[in-house]
Design an enzyme around this catalytic site. Structure first.
Site, short mmCIF file in Angstrom:
data_model
loop_
_atom_site.label_atom_id
_atom_site.label_comp_id
_atom_site.label_asym_id
_atom_site.label_seq_id
_atom_site.Cartn_x
_atom_site.Cartn_y
_atom_site.Cartn_z
CB ALA A 45 -37.50 1.22 -22.74
NE ARG A 332 -22.44 6.80 -14.16
CZ ARG A 332 -23.25 5.88 -14.65
NH1 ARG A 332 -23.95 6.13 -15.73
NH2 ARG A 332 -23.37 4.71 -14.06
#
Lengths: 640, 260, 257
Positions: A45, A332
């Site tokens: 980012a 997950r």
């Protein structure tokens, strides 16, 4: 008191982003060079944002605590990056990626943000390919895909087992280009230790040079934090050792709200812990679940046997049994909890009993060992390096470990926090993954934020700012912030106690893993809320911190970060305690169905909880941003 | 198990360093080399001594932060791994282990075992990129890349930028690092427009930084944690030669100053 | 910067010069061997070849000049690179020399190269300039004449030179060093010139080693043959013939020594 305005644009979901961009204010090319922007961090980012803002003509200062901007932990992401290209013709679409991500997040993320993420995912792939990211290709020369947890389509782009590395090097190369062009100034070995707020607006940061110990002030028209997640609060995690929460935590203490701190992701496929000396846990990419089958013995007494000697009939492929539609590719949080459940039943394998098998023998029989080596060779090598075992012959042993934090600083649709001028990107913000992140979505979010979203939205803010009136670094707010940082360092160095920083970190990690880990309950969280302040108290009384502040001092760096973790951990427990439901990575034992599945409470908790700091001695205030779903209906999340 | 550590200690770049010997506390053979240093540092701190400064971060062999020359070999005794993936089972109880920083003029010591590798960044800034403006990229599949080229580019792109190639080379040459980047981008069709400018700019920055030249001993390849092949150096040599024939110059004004 | 300046100033440019000069010098070493192997043919063959070279001074000196320049370039670039390489690591490692994945030949190129240069100098003084004090035998090489033609007798000179075993031994050491140098140098040359890829890289390595062995065997076969007796009778005849021709007559005063 902070007000949380999400600033979600009006209009139909699919047109929100386009309309918002059109309606946003602009800064003309000639004026951009008048603006200075600080970007902290150079992971996916941060590097992509700094490079893109530099290209646009803003003057950018980029800060990293590493020796070079190419080291951020984005580099360790193995599996891949999602994008709704539908190259596999398996009926994928922007809407499906959006829906999968929203559902994967257990309906605790913002509809409009997630839709935008899915929308720009396709541009990310274009951008990265153009930069020379060597994605896997088919023989025809076109891009290859694989499937990933939480999805029934193949939409994950990958570069061997090093996708994060390759994407980061792509962003880093873009950053290098801008550094050479002079539009980005790069500060390495520079750790942000405080945010400077002038008249309610973020206007700069205080930085410590990690080599010389020098403290400097930096002003700007906007501050962008892209400093990653805070999973290292658990001490043992798949994070890099230096990953920390300091930047966002100190911004929190300057007034930025911290959203959903209890939403942490426990990744199901990590190499199990082997001893007390362990410094980190190593992830085995989720992509392994494409070809590996997860099982434990049906009977406890088989757990110590050679796995290859256990006949098929005595194995429990529990994910395939419990979630037939998704099987080994269950998301997950679900896969992790299932592993914990079978281990709690005493059927875990390995010395500690905290492990399950990830078995490739079927896949090797089906496609051959060479194909498996081509797909996962480096992962098998890592596994062998660490455990000394050959996973081509015996099944891998895996166990869940802390891997990602969905929580982070609260941001609006423009990625701006409640402090005007403070933007937060990537894992450091809370925005897109709700209560659970799907595999291959972190890379997507980091790059979406940095390449495409922030460069568009930051102008909306900058257009309201007069760059000629930028407060200088002599402003009292800067002086106060610098003094604050110096005072903190002095205090740490003056304790002269007996316990090392690492021992505090280890103890904190154990408390948090025990009471605020894979499953939580009220009594445990309340206990943690007593243990943590006590440990913090001891930290400030009994810390043994060698060295001085005017040199490279890794213990001092760590002490500052652990001091912040000791506060953050408390906030996480507080948030976990208040969220009286189970959703995604947040599993409260009191809130489950008889079959052990998470029981979400949409009536009371379909909201973002954003905490506002009130000072050292006062409890933080819990603000609520309701999650309004205009297009999608919240449903029970089922992968059966 | 226990070992004896002979470690380079140096306060900062301006102060001369020296070796110090430490007896480690009890160790576990399953520890990584860096975990052993953690344990030693805990011990030193508890005894009121200054811990050993060393570079590390991801501890899974991908970030390229860790360094160290262990018994004369960068990244320790094994092939194809970084120091963080070196385990104590590779050593014997009672061994004396010599630990030094990477040595090269362009890598000055910052403290103890930490060196400054910014020279590698400056080489990257000289040309290690494809100039593509965010937003201007064409549709990804509009440019097919032969699988062989993509795979070979990936082999080169696997470089983690640790600098072990420099540390191992008897000439402290950075050729493998530079060649890996030049090859990664030069092998892909996207990298063609800047292919020759890039190699000229990067090689010249490499020279300015004061790295040595390649005498093809192959030590770099042998210690590279990603086993990057020496063949990429040949590829770079070829590209540079072609660039000279074509008369391609580096971009003006791109040379980064090397600090004294 | 122009391409020429780049060639002379960049590390890669220097390597091209090194490899390019090396390439030609290797070519010479091979050609020289082929010429020398005529030693195994009847003596007039090699003598005729030598006479051909001697009677074309433009060709001979042209080649010699080129070789000399290339040797200069080769050694000059080697020393320049050596200085740069040394400067690149001011502080050496305390651990024993790092040798991972490298061969002895590759680590000792400068040393073997300089020793070969010294050997070549000796070799030139011995057989080309024919400094008598270097040949370890009372025979003056420049006086050896082929009985049939009266031209310089190179065959006899080779026999006369190599039958002195310390000379042969020294020669063998020089050749061995040259071959060690080339076993790495030839492969490195391909690398430096960028003429190597994964497909034929192993081939180049083998080619370099093979070439080194062929040169070693080829060059050493001559002194070996001499020490085993080849040409001894012929040399005796040439010496007798030379002695007769040089017999002190009023028209032919004896040499000063």
């Amino acid at each position: 008191m902070a007000t949380l305005q999400a600033h979600i644009p009006a209009g139909p979901l699919a047109q929100k982003w386009t309309r918002h961009k059109f309606e946003s204010r602009l800064v003309s090319p000639a004026n951009r060079r008048k603006y200075e922007v600080i970007v902290v961090g150079a992971g996916l980012a941060g590097a992509s944002a700094a490079a893109t803002l530099g290209e646009l003509g803003y003057r950018v200062k980029n800060f990293v605590y590493h020796d070079t901007p190419r080291r951020a932990h984005s580099i360790a992401a193995q599996g891949g990056i999602n994008a709704a290209k539908n190259y596999q013709n398996d009926n994928d679409s922007v809407y499906r990626l959006f829906y999968d991500t929203l559902k994967g997040g257990d309906f605790r993320s913002r509809e409009a943000n997630v839709y935008r993420l899915a929308e720009v995912s396709v541009n990310i792939i274009d951008q990265c390919v153009a930069q020379g990211v060597p994605f896997a290709r088919e023989y025809g020369g076109l891009l290859d895909n694989r499937s990933f947890g939480g999805a029934q389509v193949s939409r994950t782009f990958y570069a061997r087992g090093q996708t994060g590395q390759q994407l980061l090097l792509g962003a880093y190369s873009a950053l290098c280009k801008e550094i050479a062009a002079g539009s980005v100034q790069s500060f390495t070995h520079s750790e942000m230790l405080d945010l400077v707020v002038v008249d309610g607006h973020a206007r700069g940061i205080i930085v410590r040079n990690l080599i010389t110990g020098e403290i400097t002030r930096h002003n700007a028209d906007a501050v962008v934090l892209a400093t990653g997640g805070y999973g290292n609060v658990f001490n043992l995690s798949t994070y890099a050792r230096h990953s920390n929460a300091t930047a966002i935590w100190r911004a929190y203490k300057r007034g930025a709200c911290f959203a959903n701190p209890c939403f942490t992701q426990i990744h199901p496929t990590c190499i199990p812990v082997s001893g007390d000396y362990q410094s980190k846990l190593t992830l085995m990419s989720e992509s392994l679940r494409n070809d590996g089958r997860i099982w434990v013995p049906k009977r406890r007494e088989d757990c110590r046997k050679d796995p290859n000697s256990i006949p098929e009939a005595d194995r429990d492929y529990y994910l395939e049994r419990m979630y037939p539609a998704y099987g080994n590719l269950a998301p997950r949080d679900i896969a992790s909890r299932a592993a914990k459940r079978v281990c709690d039943e005493g059927r875990g394998v390995g010395e500690s009993g905290l492990g399950v098998y990830l078995d490739f023998s079927d896949a090797i029989r089906r496609v051959g060992v060479d194909k498996i080596r081509e797909r996962y060779g480096n992962l098998f090598d890592i596994y062998k390096e660490i455990t000394g075992e050959d996973a081509y012959r015996v099944p891998m042993r895996i166990y869940p470990a802390v891997h990602y934090t969905m929580g982070g600083l609260w941001v609006d649709y423009n990625l701006m926090s409640n402090l005007p001028g403070l933007f937060v990107l990537g894992e450091a913000n809370f925005s897109d993954h709700g209560a659970n992140r799907l595999g291959a979505s972190a890379l997507m979010q980091g790059l979406a934020d940095g390449y495409f979203i922030l460069p568009a939205t930051i102008a909306t803010y900058l257009a309201t700012v007069n760059p000629t009136a930028r407060p200088s670094t002599d402003h009292p707010a800067f002086r106060e912030a610098e003094e604050h940082v110096r005072g903190l360092i002095r205090r740490l160095l003056s304790i002269r106690g007996r316990r090392t920083v690492q021992s505090f970190h280890k103890e904190l990690g154990k408390i948090l893993w025990e009471y605020c880990g894979m499953s939580r309950h009220e009594a445990g969280l309340k206990k943690a809320l007593q243990l943590i302040p006590a440990l913090r108290e001891e930290f400030w009384q009994n810390l043994n911190l060698p060295g001085t502040d005017s040199e490279l001092n890794q213990s001092l760096e760590k002490a500052g970060r652990v001091a912040d973790f000791l506060e953050l951990a408390e906030l996480m427990c507080r948030d976990a305690l208040e969220r009286r439901e189970s959703c995604g990575g947040h599993f409260r034992e009191e809130f489950q169905y008889p079959d052990g599945e998470a029981r979400r409470d949409d009536e009371h908790f379909a909201h973002v909880a954003a905490w506002e700091y009130q000072g050292p001695d006062k409890p933080p205030v819990r603000h609520v941003e309701p999650l309004v779903y205009e297009e999608v209906k919240m449903v029970a999340r089922s992968y059966k | 198990m226990k070992v004896k550590l002979k470690v380079w200690r140096q306060k900062n770049a301006a102060t001369p360093g020296r070796f110090e010997t430490y007896d480690t506390p009890e160790l576990n053979p399953n520890m990584s080399f860096l975990e052993m240093l953690d344990v030693v540092n805990e011990d030193l701190t508890t005894r009121g001594l200054e811990p050993i400064a060393f570079d590390h971060d991801c501890r899974e062999g991908i970030c390229g932060t860790c360094s160290l020359v262990i018994n004369g070999k960068p990244h320790g005794p094994h092939r194809g791994v970084a120091t963080c993936q070196t385990y104590l089972r590779s050593f014997r109880d009672g061994d004396t282990i010599l630990v030094e920083p990477f040595r090269a003029r362009p890598f000055p010591v910052i403290k103890d075992l930490i060196v400054n590798r910014k020279a590698l960044d400056r080489i990257m800034q000289a040309g290690g990129f494809i100039s593509v403006r965010t937003g201007s990229a064409p549709e990804a599949n509009s440019l097919p890349v032969p699988k062989e080229a993509a795979d070979l580019a990936m082999d080169a792109a696997a470089c983690i930028g640790c600098g072990a190639c420099v540390a191992a080379c008897k000439n402290a040459s950075a050729m493998l690092f530079v060649a890996a980047k030049v090859s990664h981008l030069g092998l892909l069709p996207q990298g063609q427009p800047e292919r020759y400018r890039r190699v000229v700019a990067m090689v010249e920055q490499m020279d300015r930084e004061g790295f040595g030249a390649c005498t093809v001993t192959g030590s770099c390849e042998a210690v590279c944690p990603k086993s990057i092949s020496l063949d990429f150096i040949a590829r770079m040599n070829r590209d540079y030669a072609v660039a000279l024939f074509k008369g391609v110059g580096a971009r003006p004004g791109r040379a980064a100053a090397v600090p004294a | 910067m122009s391409a020429w300046i780049r060639l002379l100033r960049s590390s890669l440019g220097l390597k091209y010069l090194m490899a390019g000069s090396g390439l030609v010098l290797v070519g010479f070493v091979c050609g020289h061997l082929v010429g020398n192997l005529q030693f195994f043919l009847p003596p007039p063959v090699i003598n005729r070849y030598a006479h051909f070279l001697q009677s074309n001074p433009e060709l001979l000196w042209g080649v010699r000049l080129i070789l000399l320049v290339l040797v200069g370039v080769h050694i000059g670039t080697a020393l320049r690179l050596w200085a740069l390489n040394r400067a690149a690591r001011p502080q050496p490692y305390a651990s024993p020399a790092t040798a991972y994945g490298s061969t002895l030949a590759s680590r000792t190129m400068l040393l073997s190269g300089l020793m070969v240069a010294a050997f070549v100098l000796y070799h030139l003084l011995h057989y080309t300039v024919k400094v008598e004090s270097l040949n370890g035998t009372p025979l003056a090489f420049h006086q050896l004449r082929e009985p049939a033609t009266g031209h310089a007798d190179v065959f006899a000179m080779m026999v006369a030179g190599f039958r002195v075993w310390p000379v042969s031994l020294f020669y063998a050491v020089g050749i061995a060093l040259l071959c060690l140098h080339l076993s790495h140098g030839v492969a490195a040359m391909f690398q430096s010139l960028g003429l190597r890829n994964p497909v034929y890289a192993p081939l180049i390595q083998r080619l370099a080693r093979l070439l080194a062995v062929v040169l070693l065997v080829g060059y050493l076969s001559i002194p070996a043959a001499v020490l085993l007796g080849r040409g001894q009778n012929y040399l005796r005849r040439v010496v007798e013939h030379t002695a007769a021709a040089l017999a002190p007559t009023p028209a032919n005063p004896p040499a000063a020594h």
